[in-house]
Design a protein around this motif. Sequence first.
Motif, PDB file in Angstrom:
ATOM      1  N   PHE A  57       0.847  -1.191   0.000  1.00 57.38           N
ATOM      2  CA  PHE A  57       0.000   0.000   0.000  1.00 57.38           C
ATOM      3  C   PHE A  57       0.882   1.241   0.000  1.00 57.38           C
ATOM      4  O   PHE A  57       0.687   2.179  -0.790  1.00 57.38           O
ATOM      5  N   PHE A  58       1.856   1.265   0.901  1.00 55.12           N
ATOM      6  CA  PHE A  58       2.763   2.423   0.964  1.00 55.12           C
ATOM      7  C   PHE A  58       3.660   2.494  -0.269  1.00 55.12           C
ATOM      8  O   PHE A  58       3.863   3.579  -0.839  1.00 55.12           O
ATOM      9  N   ALA A  59       4.208   1.362  -0.694  1.00 55.46           N
ATOM     10  CA  ALA A  59       5.111   1.359  -1.849  1.00 55.46           C
ATOM     11  C   ALA A  59       4.409   1.827  -3.108  1.00 55.46           C
ATOM     12  O   ALA A  59       5.003   2.511  -3.947  1.00 55.46           O
ATOM     13  N   SER A  60       3.133   1.466  -3.249  1.00 56.09           N
ATOM     14  CA  SER A  60       2.391   1.879  -4.444  1.00 56.09           C
ATOM     15  C   SER A  60       2.154   3.379  -4.473  1.00 56.09           C
ATOM     16  O   SER A  60       1.872   3.943  -5.532  1.00 56.09           O
ATOM     17  N   ARG A  61       2.283   4.035  -3.311  1.00 56.92           N
ATOM     18  CA  ARG A  61       2.140   5.500  -3.244  1.00 56.92           C
ATOM     19  C   ARG A  61       3.496   6.195  -3.294  1.00 56.92           C
ATOM     20  O   ARG A  61       3.589   7.399  -3.075  1.00 56.92           O
ATOM     21  N   GLY A  62       4.574   5.429  -3.551  1.00 55.97           N
ATOM     22  CA  GLY A  62       5.881   6.043  -3.747  1.00 55.97           C
ATOM     23  C   GLY A  62       6.771   6.068  -2.525  1.00 55.97           C
ATOM     24  O   GLY A  62       7.814   6.741  -2.538  1.00 55.97           O
ATOM     25  N   TYR A  63       6.402   5.323  -1.460  1.00 54.99           N
ATOM     26  CA  TYR A  63       7.193   5.357  -0.237  1.00 54.99           C
ATOM     27  C   TYR A  63       8.064   4.113  -0.101  1.00 54.99           C
ATOM     28  O   TYR A  63       7.657   3.006  -0.447  1.00 54.99           O
ATOM     29  N   LEU A  64       9.264   4.304   0.423  1.00 52.42           N
ATOM     30  CA  LEU A  64      10.098   3.199   0.867  1.00 52.42           C
ATOM     31  C   LEU A  64       9.537   2.711   2.202  1.00 52.42           C
ATOM     32  O   LEU A  64       9.132   3.516   3.043  1.00 52.42           O
ATOM     33  N   VAL A  65       9.526   1.383   2.423  1.00 51.05           N
ATOM     34  CA  VAL A  65       8.988   0.827   3.665  1.00 51.05           C
ATOM     35  C   VAL A  65      10.084   0.043   4.375  1.00 51.05           C
ATOM     36  O   VAL A  65      10.699  -0.857   3.800  1.00 51.05           O
ATOM     37  N   ILE A  66      10.329   0.397   5.645  1.00 50.47           N
ATOM     38  CA  ILE A  66      11.361  -0.240   6.461  1.00 50.47           C
ATOM     39  C   ILE A  66      10.662  -0.984   7.597  1.00 50.47           C
ATOM     40  O   ILE A  66       9.954  -0.370   8.400  1.00 50.47           O
ATOM     41  N   GLU A  67      10.866  -2.308   7.692  1.00 50.20           N
ATOM     42  CA  GLU A  67      10.206  -3.125   8.713  1.00 50.20           C
ATOM     43  C   GLU A  67      11.261  -3.869   9.538  1.00 50.20           C
ATOM     44  O   GLU A  67      11.704  -4.949   9.168  1.00 50.20           O
ATOM     45  N   PRO A  68      11.673  -3.310  10.668  1.00 52.52           N
ATOM     46  CA  PRO A  68      12.697  -3.969  11.482  1.00 52.52           C
ATOM     47  C   PRO A  68      12.115  -5.083  12.354  1.00 52.52           C
ATOM     48  O   PRO A  68      11.016  -4.950  12.892  1.00 52.52           O
ATOM     49  N   GLU A  69      12.861  -6.178  12.484  1.00 48.57           N
ATOM     50  CA  GLU A  69      12.523  -7.242  13.433  1.00 48.57           C
ATOM     51  C   GLU A  69      13.339  -6.972  14.700  1.00 48.57           C
ATOM     52  O   GLU A  69      14.300  -7.668  15.017  1.00 48.57           O
ATOM     53  N   PHE A  70      12.949  -5.923  15.406  1.00 45.62           N
ATOM     54  CA  PHE A  70      13.658  -5.441  16.589  1.00 45.62           C
ATOM     55  C   PHE A  70      13.777  -6.555  17.645  1.00 45.62           C
ATOM     56  O   PHE A  70      13.047  -7.547  17.629  1.00 45.62           O
ATOM     57  N   ARG A  71      14.722  -6.393  18.569  1.00 43.97           N
ATOM     58  CA  ARG A  71      14.890  -7.381  19.633  1.00 43.97           C
ATOM     59  C   ARG A  71      13.555  -7.553  20.373  1.00 43.97           C
ATOM     60  O   ARG A  71      12.790  -6.593  20.542  1.00 43.97           O
ATOM     61  N   GLY A  72      13.289  -8.777  20.792  1.00 43.48           N
ATOM     62  CA  GLY A  72      11.981  -9.099  21.349  1.00 43.48           C
ATOM     63  C   GLY A  72      11.110  -9.789  20.334  1.00 43.48           C
ATOM     64  O   GLY A  72      10.162 -10.506  20.703  1.00 43.48           O
ATOM     65  N   SER A  73      11.405  -9.597  19.036  1.00 43.08           N
ATOM     66  CA  SER A  73      10.695 -10.320  17.988  1.00 43.08           C
ATOM     67  C   SER A  73      11.059 -11.799  18.077  1.00 43.08           C
ATOM     68  O   SER A  73      12.167 -12.157  18.485  1.00 43.08           O
TER      69      SER A  73
END
Length: 576
Positions: free
Chosen positions: A362-378
């Motif tokens: 959804f975000f990428a189709s609107r021109g945005y880069l998407v960053i999804e971290p698997e932070f500690r605790g994941s």
Amino acid sequence: MKKTTTLANFRNMDVISVEWINNDRLLYRTADKQGDTFGVSVFAVNRDGTRERRIQLGPARILGTKGDGSSYVIMKEYLINHLDWSSDSSKLYALDTLDERSYPMTTGTQPPHIRSWIVGVDGTVKYVICSWKGIRTIYRWADEQWSKVTEYDMYKGVGVTPITVDMDGKVYGVVERSGGTTAVHQLDPATLRPAAEPFVEIEGFDFDGHPVFDAKTSKLLGVRHLSDAWSTTWVDPGMVEIQRRVDEKLPQTINTVRCGDCAATPVYLVESVSDRQPEQYLLFDPKTDRLTALGSVLPDIEPEQVGSREFSRFKASDGLSIPVYVTRPAGGGAGPHPAIVLVHGGPWARGATWEWSTEAQFFASRGYLVIEPEFRGSTGFGFAHFKAGWKQWGKAMQRDVADATNWAIAQGLADPKRICIAGASYGGYAVLMGLAQNPELFRCGVEWLGVTDITYMFRYTLSDASDETREYGLPVLVGDPDSEKDTLISMSPVSVAEKIHQPLLMAYAGADSRVPVDHGNALRSAIRGVNDKVEWLFYADEGHGWFHEPVRIDFWSRVEKFLDQNLRGTPSAGAH
């Protein structure tokens, strides 16, 4: 392939799942989602539409079929404690979908606090997994009696969980090793002691998946498992060859082959998916070497509307390796791009995989880069990664999110002046803390159903968290509500609301029992007079998530408009 028979059609409910009971009978479920309560109904019907029956369940659910060709399914009944109205244990029945006769699958007095049942390939109970006060106990059912096999602390990171028993009595289970990742081992049936060498081990990832058996012969064919993406490792030579031929025809996608009676089937069902393609379903005929398309999820999505997705790891500020998924905007380009840091909920969960992601696209189709971290605790990346997040709400977990953002900037992917942080549930909490702690990074925030006062999680009686979770789970994972109360308060967004000055979109639901709307109201009151750039959304009939299509359309349309206004343009003077 030319004749179809309609077996279910409802005006006010969705069919949410379908599975075969045997070759002539189907089980399907319908749901009418209201708040956090599924109005789930279960039906059984013959493939020609005859002998349809609605199954009356009560506090129970269907786990699956017996797998023996009969019309029976396996039903798990939840035993309610009537104190906090959560389930303290469960009982297993075999239920005939033709006449609803049932019988218990074990006899005598069963062990207390049964959470999970392990049923073998032969359709009989083999083990139960009990959990109580932070202790996990496993019992074996053999010779019509129960025997205790092992017991361990759920929060020590050392233990074993059986997952299946084959027709020869071989037991396979997931083994936890202190500090490392989990793997599948063959286990001794009586002691559950694992074999020295793992049966399935994936470097850098905990095992998540299941064995695949032939439905007729019960022969072990392979293992379905998750690393950065889902795949299947076949041990059966015939299935290895089928997979090779399918992958040769569909080289750009992950192709899951399903077959049931695999040794004798004339065709194979193929589920094909990638980061840029939602699931498509095809039939593969090995005799003609042809693929026939059946249908797809989201068929109107065009390749030029979506971006590519990558899995990486980076070093956090304290040196811990953090997995991260990055989705580039549609149309690509070198960057840097306006970016969304999308924080997953849980937080004790796996946030993403490489395959199609509706929110990221959804975000990428609107021109945005998407960053999804698997932070500690994941979860999913080893016990050490999971434990590193204990009692780190607002602290190291939050720094991981900031470090992921700085990493993306250093890689030339993200425009440092145009980054928004977004997320739901725990992700919503991280949005608010990110805005307060890192105003130099985040120009705006979008949070929905986010935790705003950690102490509510312990004392809010209308929450769906059980008394056991509040008493034994949350103190280990989040903090002790008595001895560490001051820390929990200081790490709550309501305590730092005066530091949030960026544009913020908040959305909550009236029927959410996981994060009740009081969380949203508390922050809304705390931020009033401090920040006049807050947009508030409230959906009275929703629960912990957007389940109604009009709500989804309204929410995401407002998110799109919010980002257009606050992220696309050049920052004004003084803005972050």
